[in-house]
Write a protein that holds these residues in place. Structure first.
Motif, PDB file in Angstrom:
ATOM      1  N   LEU A  64      13.661  48.544   5.637  1.00 11.82           N
ATOM      2  CA  LEU A  64      13.290  49.925   6.493  1.00 11.82           C
ATOM      3  C   LEU A  64      11.839  48.682   6.822  1.00 11.82           C
ATOM      4  O   LEU A  64      11.373  48.768   7.539  1.00 11.82           O
ATOM      5  CB  LEU A  64      12.818  50.545   5.647  1.00 11.82           C
ATOM      6  CG  LEU A  64      14.293  51.510   6.132  1.00 11.82           C
ATOM      7  CD1 LEU A  64      14.475  53.087   5.097  1.00 11.82           C
ATOM      8  CD2 LEU A  64      14.720  52.104   7.421  1.00 11.82           C
ATOM      9  N   ALA A  68      11.920  47.388  10.565  1.00  9.71           N
ATOM     10  CA  ALA A  68       9.803  48.226  11.587  1.00  9.71           C
ATOM     11  C   ALA A  68       9.008  46.733  11.698  1.00  9.71           C
ATOM     12  O   ALA A  68       8.720  47.285  12.816  1.00  9.71           O
ATOM     13  CB  ALA A  68       9.991  48.904  10.358  1.00  9.71           C
ATOM     14  N   ALA A  96      15.506  58.068   4.977  1.00 15.74           N
ATOM     15  CA  ALA A  96      14.693  56.583   5.917  1.00 15.74           C
ATOM     16  C   ALA A  96      14.840  56.898   7.203  1.00 15.74           C
ATOM     17  O   ALA A  96      13.686  56.059   7.772  1.00 15.74           O
ATOM     18  CB  ALA A  96      16.362  55.839   5.373  1.00 15.74           C
ATOM     19  N   GLN A  97      14.820  57.722   7.744  1.00 22.07           N
ATOM     20  CA  GLN A  97      14.614  57.875   8.866  1.00 22.07           C
ATOM     21  C   GLN A  97      13.411  58.214   9.037  1.00 22.07           C
ATOM     22  O   GLN A  97      12.810  57.279  10.294  1.00 22.07           O
ATOM     23  CB  GLN A  97      15.435  58.827  10.003  1.00 22.07           C
ATOM     24  CG  GLN A  97      15.448  59.243  11.226  1.00 22.07           C
ATOM     25  CD  GLN A  97      16.629  60.347  12.342  1.00 22.07           C
ATOM     26  OE1 GLN A  97      16.987  61.083  11.187  1.00 22.07           O
ATOM     27  NE2 GLN A  97      16.820  60.039  13.074  1.00 22.07           N
ATOM     28  N   GLU A 100      11.183  55.283   8.082  1.00 22.92           N
ATOM     29  CA  GLU A 100      10.616  54.616   9.243  1.00 22.92           C
ATOM     30  C   GLU A 100      10.301  54.835  10.994  1.00 22.92           C
ATOM     31  O   GLU A 100       9.386  53.728  11.267  1.00 22.92           O
ATOM     32  CB  GLU A 100      12.691  54.639   9.977  1.00 22.92           C
ATOM     33  CG  GLU A 100      12.603  53.046  10.828  1.00 22.92           C
ATOM     34  CD  GLU A 100      14.081  53.180  10.976  1.00 22.92           C
ATOM     35  OE1 GLU A 100      14.980  51.449  11.097  1.00 22.92           O
ATOM     36  OE2 GLU A 100      15.258  53.866  11.679  1.00 22.92           O
TER      37      GLU A 100
END
Length: 167
Positions: A64, A68, A96-97, A100
């Motif tokens: 991640l 990014a 995770a979403q 991120e």
């Protein structure tokens, strides 16, 4: 169709002076554009304001963090800002979403705050058993105004903070 659109469609035909009709049309067009922009802003604000509870699952934090930062390789290069990415945080139970989304926004802000030939450091590591993600830049620092607005959506006049500074 909103009221401004209806006015824009019908009113200029009723005005006798072509200049007045053009002025009214331009003014109404600006109103429609501003209303559309405000609607978009409000929709975005509502999305941020009602974040769902985190859905924590095992995820690769290093992927991640690296991902990014990689999104901004070209933008950083265009602004002559170096990206220094070190990810050694491993896996963690995270959403995770949501993470991120945070990483993307903070890395973007850090690049924008950095001067030409500056560096944005993006590091993830285990510190005393906890996951620490640090994003630091060579910008001018966080102004008092920015500190007051840190959690206001779309406010991005934030500068440099070292990894060890705590806001």
């Amino acid at each position: 169709m909103c009221s401004s659109d209806l006015l824009r469609a019908g009113l200029p035909r009723r005005l006798r002076d072509d200049d007045a009709a053009a002025d009214v049309d331009m003014a109404l067009k600006l109103i429609v554009e501003r209303v559309d922009a405000l609607s978009t802003f409000i929709d975005g604000y509502a999305e941020v304001a009602k974040l769902p509870p985190p859905n924590r699952q095992p995820a690769d934090v290093d992927r991640l963090v690296a991902g990014a930062a990689a999104l901004f390789d070209e933008a950083a290069a265009a602004l002559e800002v170096a990206l220094d990415v070190h990810a050694d945080g491993g896996a963690a139970e995270i959403d995770a979403q949501q993470l991120e989304r945070v990483l993307v926004n903070v890395v973007k802000n850090a690049i924008e705050a950095s001067p030409a030939h500056g560096t944005v450091a993006v590091h993830a590591a285990r510190v005393a058993g906890a996951l620490e993600i640090c994003i630091a830049d060579d910008g001018p620092g966080i102004s008092d105004e920015a500190r007051r607005n840190l959690f206001v959506p779309y406010f991005s006049k934030i500068g440099r903070a070292s990894c060890r500074e705590r806001v």
